[in-house]
Design a protein around this motif. Structure first.
Motif, short mmCIF file in Angstrom:
data_model
loop_
_atom_site.label_atom_id
_atom_site.label_comp_id
_atom_site.label_asym_id
_atom_site.label_seq_id
_atom_site.Cartn_x
_atom_site.Cartn_y
_atom_site.Cartn_z
N HIS A 104 -5.38 0.19 -8.53
CA HIS A 104 -5.66 -0.04 -7.11
C HIS A 104 -4.74 0.80 -6.22
O HIS A 104 -5.20 1.41 -5.25
CB HIS A 104 -5.53 -1.52 -6.77
N ARG A 107 -5.60 1.70 -2.35
CA ARG A 107 -5.85 0.34 -1.85
C ARG A 107 -4.55 -0.46 -1.87
O ARG A 107 -3.69 -0.25 -2.71
CB ARG A 107 -6.89 -0.36 -2.71
N LYS A 139 0.87 -1.18 0.00
CA LYS A 139 0.00 0.00 0.00
C LYS A 139 0.90 1.22 0.00
O LYS A 139 1.83 1.32 0.79
CB LYS A 139 -0.92 0.00 1.22
#
Length: 153
Positions: free
Chosen positions: A68, A73, A10
């Motif tokens: 993402h 995320r 992340k």
């Protein structure tokens, strides 16, 4: 089957913005070069002058990963033939380990025993998630239809 270590990546917000900008460039390239089966990438590195040639599928996977990460995320890449522990499989489905074990015992997800430990193929977990998503969408559609028939929506 291969074992896997699924450590999600992340990015902090400032790097997520960089990933988002990179995604825009990659998507633009893919959209304007649809016929290309291989993509040539230039890597800025003083030691290497040869371009890097990647299969289109790899660049599309990169675009999905960037999407993402750019949205903030976490991302893990797990080979489809990877053997997962019950905790790793539960984490992939975002459920508790006891709930996952219930799914295994009910025959919802294929698994096998290694000694006293359960091992689950990542592909089995993904297949269950696809089936479950399909069931949820059908239930939501049915509720919407009933709401419309009753004049609630």
């Amino acid at each position: 089957m291969t074992k896997t270590e699924s450590r999600p990546v992340k990015l902090p917000p400032e790097k997520a913005a960089t990933a988002h900008r990179a995604l825009q460039r990659v998507r633009h390239y893919l959209d304007t070069h649809r016929e290309r089966a291989q993509i040539t990438v230039t890597v800025e590195d003083s030691d290497e002058t040869e371009p890097l040639i990647l299969p289109r599928e790899v660049v599309e996977l990169l675009a999905g990963t960037l999407a993402h990460l750019g949205a903030g995320r976490g991302v893990s890449i797990v080979p489809s033939d990877a053997e997962l522990t019950t905790q790793q499989a539960a984490d992939m489905l975002n459920v508790s380990r006891p709930y996952l074990i219930g799914l295994l015992k009910a025959g919802e997800i294929d698994y096998h025993q290694v000694g006293t430990h359960r091992r689950i193929a990542a592909s089995s977990v993904l297949e269950y998630r696809r089936r479950d998503d399909k069931r949820r969408r059908a239930a939501a559609d049915e509720l919407t239809q009933l709401g419309q028939e009753m004049g609630l929506i």
